[in-house]
Design an enzyme around this catalytic site. Structure first.
Site, PDB file in Angstrom:
ATOM      1  CB  SER A 144      -0.900   0.006   1.244  1.00  0.00           C
ATOM      2  OG  SER A 144      -1.526   1.254   1.416  1.00  0.00           O
ATOM      3  CE1 TYR A 158      -3.986  -2.085   5.273  1.00  0.00           C
ATOM      4  CE2 TYR A 158      -3.317   0.170   4.815  1.00  0.00           C
ATOM      5  CZ  TYR A 158      -3.734  -1.071   4.374  1.00  0.00           C
ATOM      6  OH  TYR A 158      -3.906  -1.297   3.029  1.00  0.00           O
TER       7      TYR A 158
END
Length: 253
Positions: A144, A158
């Site tokens: 990501s 995350y």
């Protein structure tokens, strides 16, 4: 793209979003696709139907990404159904929930790391012996943009889990090159999928959009080409250990 026709792929987290778009494209390329899901069974069945309608083969398989044994079983089931495993797309993952650091708990840490890191490593661990025995293979992780810039509010855990994935991509690429197994990763930016519908407010999405040179959010279909590139030996046979950013220019490493 006829070099992908007949190849076998397992796409984790393939019932919605980027995973679903990748599975459908693999079907259009004539591949055999295992469509993994956990909660969205009906959506997964529709993806599998779309794969078959496009000329590929598909089956759906349910597995809890929090369980290493379940992910290993998923890999084994794919190889049993299709006789081999050429491409593993480790797409399953989640932000879980936004957590300010003063609300940190061991439980939320374990939840985030299990679904984003442990699941992918367990699936890869199970896939490597299969790929090694057949003379090679291809692992594609999904990281990501958060791994690069730390993520938005409450997303540091995350972001850290995705940074782990990015680093593991490079390490595994070196480890597995001798086995003719290539390992790369796709790093999406802000993509309009159920992920952001669940975890980001419209105000947060607008704030993100303003930081993107292309001045818009991306779509799942716009991520697909990166996966096809990595999956194809013709296009990327000499590429391993790389992370391909798909973010509209929001981050330029």
């Amino acid at each position: 793209m006829d070099d992908l026709k007949g190849k076998v792929a397992l796409v984790t987290g393939a019932s919605t979003g980027i995973g679903a778009a990748v599975a459908r494209e693999f079907g259009r390329l004539g591949m055999k696709v295992a469509v993994h899901y956990f909660a969205s069974g009906d959506a997964a069945e529709q993806v599998a139907a779309d794969v078959r309608a496009a000329g590929g083969e598909a089956f759906t398989a349910r597995a809890d990404a929090h369980s290493s044994d379940a992910m290993r079983g998923l890999v084994a089931e794919t190889a049993k159904r299709f006789g081999r495993l050429d491409i593993l797309v480790n797409n399953a993952g989640a932000l879980v929930r936004r957590v300010p650091i003063d609300q940190f708990t061991d439980e939320i840490f374990d939840d985030v790391v299990d679904v984003n890191v442990r699941s992918a490593l367990a699936a890869t661990s199970a896939a490597v012996p299969i790929m090694r025995a057949q003379g090679g293979g291809n692992v594609i992780f999904v990281t990501s943009i958060a791994a690069r810039h730390g993520g938005g509010p409450g997303a540091s855990i995350y972001a850290g889990s995705k940074a782990f994935v990015s680093s593991a991509t490079r390490g595994l690429a070196k480890e597995l090159a001798k086995d003719r197994i290539r390992v790369n990763a796709v790093s999406p930016g802000v993509i309009t999928t159920p992920f952001h519908e669940k975890f980001s407010t419209p105000e947060q999405l607008e704030s993100m959009r303003l930081t993107i040179p292309m001045a818009r959010l991306g779509t799942a279909d716009e991520c697909v080409g990166a996966f096809v590139y990595f999956a194809s030996e013709r296009l990327s046979g000499y590429v391993t250990g790389q992370i391909l950013e798909v973010n509209g220019g929001q981050y330029m490493p």
